[in-house]
Design an enzyme around this catalytic site. Structure first.
Site, PDB file in Angstrom:
ATOM      1  N   GLN A 263      45.698  27.092  47.207  1.00 39.89           N
ATOM      2  CA  GLN A 263      44.420  27.286  47.898  1.00 39.89           C
ATOM      3  C   GLN A 263      44.219  26.337  49.077  1.00 39.89           C
ATOM      4  O   GLN A 263      43.239  26.454  49.801  1.00 39.89           O
ATOM      5  CB  GLN A 263      43.251  27.162  46.910  1.00 39.89           C
ATOM      6  CG  GLN A 263      43.303  28.165  45.780  1.00 39.89           C
ATOM      7  CD  GLN A 263      43.304  29.605  46.256  1.00 39.89           C
ATOM      8  OE1 GLN A 263      42.776  29.915  47.312  1.00 39.89           O
ATOM      9  NE2 GLN A 263      43.923  30.488  45.495  1.00 39.89           N
TER      10      GLN A 263
ATOM     11  N   ASP B  29      35.939  37.993  42.517  1.00 41.03           N
ATOM     12  CA  ASP B  29      36.474  38.489  43.773  1.00 41.03           C
ATOM     13  C   ASP B  29      36.728  39.979  43.570  1.00 41.03           C
ATOM     14  O   ASP B  29      37.468  40.352  42.664  1.00 41.03           O
ATOM     15  CB  ASP B  29      37.798  37.763  44.062  1.00 41.03           C
ATOM     16  CG  ASP B  29      37.971  37.482  45.532  1.00 41.03           C
ATOM     17  OD1 ASP B  29      37.220  38.061  46.338  1.00 41.03           O
ATOM     18  OD2 ASP B  29      38.844  36.674  45.874  1.00 41.03           O
TER      19      ASP B  29
ATOM     20  N   LYS C 141      55.697  37.859  32.219  1.00 41.60           N
ATOM     21  CA  LYS C 141      55.478  38.808  31.116  1.00 41.60           C
ATOM     22  C   LYS C 141      56.779  39.480  30.760  1.00 41.60           C
ATOM     23  O   LYS C 141      57.094  39.688  29.598  1.00 41.60           O
ATOM     24  CB  LYS C 141      54.469  39.873  31.555  1.00 41.60           C
ATOM     25  CG  LYS C 141      53.050  39.509  31.238  1.00 41.60           C
ATOM     26  CD  LYS C 141      52.263  40.788  30.853  1.00 41.60           C
ATOM     27  CE  LYS C 141      50.837  40.426  30.536  1.00 41.60           C
ATOM     28  NZ  LYS C 141      50.002  40.397  31.735  1.00 41.60           N
TER      29      LYS C 141
ATOM     30  N   PRO D 265      36.149  32.404  43.108  1.00 38.36           N
ATOM     31  CA  PRO D 265      36.174  33.649  42.340  1.00 38.36           C
ATOM     32  C   PRO D 265      37.586  34.161  42.092  1.00 38.36           C
ATOM     33  O   PRO D 265      38.376  34.257  43.014  1.00 38.36           O
ATOM     34  CB  PRO D 265      35.411  34.616  43.248  1.00 38.36           C
ATOM     35  CG  PRO D 265      35.637  34.098  44.640  1.00 38.36           C
ATOM     36  CD  PRO D 265      35.751  32.609  44.513  1.00 38.36           C
TER      37      PRO D 265
ATOM     38  N   TRP E 220      41.514  29.417  49.678  1.00 39.66           N
ATOM     39  CA  TRP E 220      40.077  29.206  49.507  1.00 39.66           C
ATOM     40  C   TRP E 220      39.588  27.871  50.073  1.00 39.66           C
ATOM     41  O   TRP E 220      38.574  27.809  50.761  1.00 39.66           O
ATOM     42  CB  TRP E 220      39.725  29.325  48.034  1.00 39.66           C
ATOM     43  CG  TRP E 220      38.269  29.374  47.746  1.00 39.66           C
ATOM     44  CD1 TRP E 220      37.342  30.217  48.293  1.00 39.66           C
ATOM     45  CD2 TRP E 220      37.557  28.523  46.844  1.00 39.66           C
ATOM     46  NE1 TRP E 220      36.110  29.950  47.773  1.00 39.66           N
ATOM     47  CE2 TRP E 220      36.213  28.919  46.888  1.00 39.66           C
ATOM     48  CE3 TRP E 220      37.945  27.485  46.001  1.00 39.66           C
ATOM     49  CZ2 TRP E 220      35.238  28.299  46.103  1.00 39.66           C
ATOM     50  CZ3 TRP E 220      36.973  26.875  45.216  1.00 39.66           C
ATOM     51  CH2 TRP E 220      35.639  27.281  45.277  1.00 39.66           C
TER      52      TRP E 220
ATOM     53  N   LYS F 181      59.213  30.475  36.262  1.00 39.48           N
ATOM     54  CA  LYS F 181      57.857  30.967  36.381  1.00 39.48           C
ATOM     55  C   LYS F 181      57.485  31.720  35.107  1.00 39.48           C
ATOM     56  O   LYS F 181      58.329  32.403  34.533  1.00 39.48           O
ATOM     57  CB  LYS F 181      57.807  31.961  37.559  1.00 39.48           C
ATOM     58  CG  LYS F 181      56.806  31.572  38.634  1.00 39.48           C
ATOM     59  CD  LYS F 181      56.871  32.550  39.770  1.00 39.48           C
ATOM     60  CE  LYS F 181      55.509  33.186  39.954  1.00 39.48           C
ATOM     61  NZ  LYS F 181      55.405  33.965  41.167  1.00 39.48           N
TER      62      LYS F 181
ATOM     63  N   TRP G 105      39.621  36.786  52.024  1.00 40.67           N
ATOM     64  CA  TRP G 105      39.478  35.320  52.059  1.00 40.67           C
ATOM     65  C   TRP G 105      38.253  34.918  52.890  1.00 40.67           C
ATOM     66  O   TRP G 105      37.705  33.842  52.699  1.00 40.67           O
ATOM     67  CB  TRP G 105      40.731  34.666  52.645  1.00 40.67           C
ATOM     68  CG  TRP G 105      41.940  34.913  51.812  1.00 40.67           C
ATOM     69  CD1 TRP G 105      42.891  35.879  52.014  1.00 40.67           C
ATOM     70  CD2 TRP G 105      42.339  34.212  50.633  1.00 40.67           C
ATOM     71  NE1 TRP G 105      43.848  35.801  51.034  1.00 40.67           N
ATOM     72  CE2 TRP G 105      43.544  34.794  50.185  1.00 40.67           C
ATOM     73  CE3 TRP G 105      41.781  33.149  49.925  1.00 40.67           C
ATOM     74  CZ2 TRP G 105      44.207  34.337  49.049  1.00 40.67           C
ATOM     75  CZ3 TRP G 105      42.454  32.701  48.799  1.00 40.67           C
ATOM     76  CH2 TRP G 105      43.651  33.307  48.371  1.00 40.67           C
TER      77      TRP G 105
END
Ligand SMILES: [Zn+2]
Length: 961
Positions: free
Chosen positions: A564, A84, A604, A45, A568, A601, A528
């Protein structure tokens, strides 16, 4: 988006999307497959706290390609989206929105109000996500998404917790952990691992006067990178057997480890007075560095400890048990309580702040470490030390320091109480259960993930926060713990219905068991823990769906980014191992990071990457999907996103395949629907190439190696276009068996290829499939995505080898033409081809001669492939070249006039040249056939001063030559 010029591909994708939705193709692709053949996919999620970025898009495409493939293989692949909802990401947004700067502010605002604001905020971007995911062509059920904040989901988490508690895998402990002073909560070790950044700290060497023992009066030198911990100092530690020295310098006596003397006194005159072992120092007492806790029991002694080394510093270690693991253990052994001179909010307690402030040091309300005021407190401490004559040296050092993964605040190492999962007791099982998992790339198994499992420490799962699943733990005054495993159990204990399980609803619920009154503890669970519980919680297992769960655990497939392995993937693995003793997933694709084109990276603020929706609108989602899937990013590699790369997919793949499709459609009316045969060498070859590609694609998809799979599609399209279609053009012009066979082959190839394309480019695959089956968008709702995956036939290797040789010969001849400056449009008379076999079938030779524009060939046997091209131009050859050039120009004029293959022309030619007249006598028939001219009028009488002139009148083409 309206200002973006959509490509043809992109425009058509919108029609395809509407078609899929109109005919419920996704739903049918799932429901038409039998429930007895499930292929289980778990979706990790995301938080809907921002718009999806390229990282989400990569994962989303992977999560679409694989299920589409297994669906076509006949499996039922249910795909349920998840959100999530809990945790710091949302809390931080709400804090900003309502200007809540600390935990105190939240408590004043009201936990209930705060949690309701979080709930209202959680799905703020959900609609934007739906738009992007739909446009990407990812099929997933978002309407029926699971949400970690729903009561059934939370109840299953309680079941997980209670299960682990019953197995003795959960305990409450007092441990040094990293703490975010801004969020005022401890973080787990894998959260800490996500946020290391380089910072500049000021290391400080402090002179501490010994007040008793053999060296009373001398000053022990201690060294620290965290001056702010010095007011919490309670002990000094030395190595019992390490060598120390008494050093005289500038009239003072100092104690320091022998091996560090030259480093510590590098700039100063000094004299070694005496050498001795650390034990001689232990049990000396010293003058406390700061005078704020003089009564602290058992403190301010020098003690021996085995972790002391002389690798850096002075060999004498400052011990503050509240701020480090070794420190805490030593403090316990020496019976000295930790000194909490810093509060959870990262500021000094008044006992430290007030006297410092009174002496003019600005420390009140300043956090130990914070963005922007990183060293402010350290500088005040160093000034104080200097003023008191205790500062021996200071130096700047750049090192890697952990920061909060949510709010970027530097973390403090802080001894605090937390609830833990006893992961350290199951390392061996975690490692063993990892053996059966297929990791892509496979080095993740033993590497990043395996190593992490081997060294995994206990997992701190409680957070002193508000918006999360509360720990189902109630405590009595005398310390008895009651862990609840279901909503019904809680309702029974409190004697009424409980509608919500969030903190603000259940915190004041108390109950009495065996004469003890139990009250809830304040902590909520690490988010988590929640996402790691999703295999059970999304089905509200075991309260519902017991049979369904048995079929859906473990998952066949999951995919997420590399981070992850500590998030996760890890929590799924730990919880599945704790509950069922097996892994939670069988296959996992780990994707890398999509960086901006400049290698930085994506940001924005820097505006260094194009908006994903804009790129999809401009080039088509298929172009974006294919671009990403064919890069190492599907193999945990980092890539730089280049819009030009997406553009290239459009030009080199999509447009080329579309042209092949258009070519078929041009002649489709002559396709009699027969099965292809392999009579013609080109037909045999392209069918062999098709099945070779299908075989590789299938194998690599089964192995979850998506880039290898994607790349073979591109090279097939190139071969189809630049060799098969191009070499088959002439076959289409005349009615007959050969044309029918070529059309049957091309139809079959495109039809099969549309299925092979379906997982990667679902839109273009649909277009090709519909057009080839001559029922574009016919209302019956057929779809390539409802079709079965094609079976690869035995690959005709001989045909592939033979055509490989043909193409090698062609490129040799072209090289010779190139070097001799003889363009391919000039027909040449003869070529001698030498090959190891000395044989070339008539059919293959015809392909070569046609391609290189040579009239005749001799084939000879030799040790290696060579060609000898006769470059002599006879008048006949010149005239033949002229005829072809004329044909080419006329066809150019036809095209300019918008004529199609159905249109016949009358070609009107004039020329004063005898040579041209001879040329026409020789080649009129070919020219007429190749330019689709029903008649050629030769009109030598027309006078013109120009070499070449033409005009198009209705369907007459006039050409002067
Ligand atoms: Zn934080």
């Amino acid at each position: 988006m309206s200002e973006v010029l959509r490509s043809l591909q992109s425009a058509q994708e919108h029609e395809v999307l509407a078609y899929w939705e109109r005919h419920k193709i996704f739903e049918r692709s799932v429901n038409d497959r039998p429930e007895s053949r499930p292929y289980t996919f778990y979706d990790g999620p995301p938080f809907a706290t921002g718009l999806p970025h390229y990282g989400h898009i990569v994962a989303s495409v992977i999560k679409d390609v694989v299920p589409r493939y297994w669906t076509m293989k006949g499996y039922r692949v249910e795909r349920r989206w998840g959100w999530d909802c809990h945790g710091l990401p949302i809390e931080n947004i709400v804090e900003k929105k309502f200007d809540l700067k600390s935990k105190k502010d939240i408590l004043e605002y009201g936990v209930g109000k705060f949690n309701e604001s979080c709930e209202a905020q959680v799905l703020e971007y959900a609609e934007d996500w739906k738009t992007v995911i739909r446009r990407l062509g990812r099929w997933v059920d978002m309407d029926n998404a699971y949400r970690t904040m729903d009561v059934p989901f939370m109840e299953s988490i309680w079941w997980v917790f209670r299960n682990l508690w019953d197995k003795g895998l959960i305990y409450e402990g007092y441990k040094p952990m990293h703490m975010c002073p801004r969020c005022e909560t401890t973080l787990s070790n894998f959260e800490v691992a996500q946020g290391y950044l380089d910072v500049t700290d000021i290391t400080t060497t402090v002179a501490v006067e010994l007040t008793s023992g053999s060296y009373a009066g001398a000053k022990a030198l201690i060294w620290t990178t965290t001056p702010w911990t010095l007011p919490g100092n309670v002990l000094l530690a030395v190595g019992a057997d390490m060598e120390y020295c008494l050093v005289e310098s500038a009239g003072e006596k100092y104690v320091v480890s022998k091996s560090r003397v030259e480093h510590v006194f590098k700039d100063q005159d000094h004299k070694l007075v005496e050498t001795f072992i650390g034990n001689k120092l232990s049990e000396s007492t010293y003058d406390p560095i700061f005078p704020y806790f003089l009564d602290h029991a058992n403190a301010f002694r020098v003690v021996a400890a085995d972790f002391v080394s002389d690798d850096s510093g002075t060999g004498i270690v400052h011990i503050a048990p509240a701020f480090g693991e070794d420190d805490m253990v030593l403090g316990e052994a020496e019976n000295v309580k930790p000194l909490f001179h810093v509060k959870m909010n990262g500021q000094f307690v008044p006992e430290v702040a007030d006297p410092l402030e009174a002496e003019g040091y600005k420390v009140t309300g300043v956090p130990m470490k914070a963005k922007g005021t990183y060293s402010d407190v350290d500088i005040q401490i160093i000034k104080w030390l200097a003023h008191k004559g205790k500062l021996f040296a200071k130096e700047k050092v750049v090192h890697s320091y952990p920061h909060c993964w949510r709010c970027d605040t530097p973390l403090l190492n802080y001894t605090a109480s937390s609830w833990f999962v006893k992961v350290s007791s199951m390392n061996d099982e975690l490692v063993k259960n990892n053996e059966s998992i297929n990791w892509v790339p496979d080095n993740m198994k033993q590497g990043r993930f395996g190593k992490w499992l081997e060294g995994a420490r206990d997992w701190a799962i409680s957070r002193s926060r508000f918006w999360g699943t509360p720990l189902p733990v109630w405590k009595s005054e005398d310390g008895h713990v009651y862990v609840i495993g279901s909503k019904a159990e809680l309702e029974k204990l409190v004697g009424h219905e409980v509608k919500d399980l969030h903190k603000h609803v259940i915190d004041n619920l108390t109950f009495t068991v065996d004469g003890r009154e139990y009250k809830r503890i304040p902590e909520v669970l690490d988010c988590w823990f929640e996402s790691g519980s999703m295999p059970y919680s999304q089905l509200h297992y075991p309260f519902e769906n017991q049979a369904g769960f048995a079929k859906k655990f473990p998952a066949e497939f999951i995919a997420e980014g590399q981070d992850q392995t500590r998030g996760w993937f890890y929590t799924l693995h730990v919880l599945a191992n704790s509950l069922f003793g097996k892994p939670a997933f069988k296959n996992v694709i780990v994707n890398g990071t999509v960086l901006a084109e400049d290698g930085k990276k994506m940001s924005k603020r820097l505006n260094n990457y194009p908006d994903p929706m804009m790129v999809m609108e401009k080039y088509g989602a298929d172009a974006v999907r294919y671009y990403l899937m064919s890069t190492p990013v599907v193999h945990a590699g980092d890539i730089r996103f280049a819009e030009s790369g997406v553009d290239e997919v459009g030009k080199k793949f999509i447009t080329i395949l579309r042209n092949c499709l258009s070519f078929y459609k041009l002649y489709a009316e002559h396709d009699d629907g027969r099965e292809p045969n392999e009579k013609h060498v080109l037909d045999a070859w392209i069918l062999a190439r098709l099945h070779q590609t299908l075989e590789t694609e299938t194998q690599t998809l089964e192995a979850y190696e998506l880039a290898d799979s994607a790349r073979v599609l591109q090279s097939f399209v190139t071969d189809l276009s630049t060799w098969y279609v191009r070499r088959s053009r002439d076959r289409m012009k005349t009615a007959g068996e050969d044309r029918a066979e070529a059309l049957a082959t091309l139809r079959t190839v495109l039809g099969t290829f549309s299925k092979m394309l379906a997982p990667f480019m679902p839109f273009l695959a649909e277009v090709v499939y519909q057009e080839i089956n001559k029922k574009p968008w016919d209302g019956k709702g057929e779809s390539v995505h409802l079709a079965s995956w094609p079976e690869a036939a035995k690959v005709n290797k001989k045909s592939l080898e033979a055509m490989g040789e043909v193409r090698a010969i062609v490129s040799r001849i072209m090289e010779v033409r190139d070097q001799a400056g003889k363009a391919v449009k000039q027909v040449l008379g003869h070529v001698t081809i030498v090959t190891p076999s000395g044989k070339l079938s008539k059919a293959l030779l015809a392909v070569i001669l046609d391609e290189v524009n040579v009239k005749q060939a001799t084939v000879e046997k030799g040790s290696e492939l060579t060609v000898e091209l006769d470059l002599t131009l006879t008048p006949e050859l010149v005239r033949e070249g002229m005829a072809r050039e004329l044909t080419r120009r006329v066809n150019g004029l036809r095209k300019d006039a918008g004529l199609t293959i159905a249109d016949r022309i009358v070609l009107k030619v004039w020329s004063k040249s005898d040579e041209v007249q001879t040329m026409f006598k020789e080649h009129a028939k070919d020219i007429a056939a190749d330019t689709l001219a029903s008649k050629i009028d030769f009109a030598p009488g027309i006078d013109t001063t120009k070499q070449l002139e033409f005009r198009v009148a209705e369907q007459d083409i006039w050409i002067g030559f």
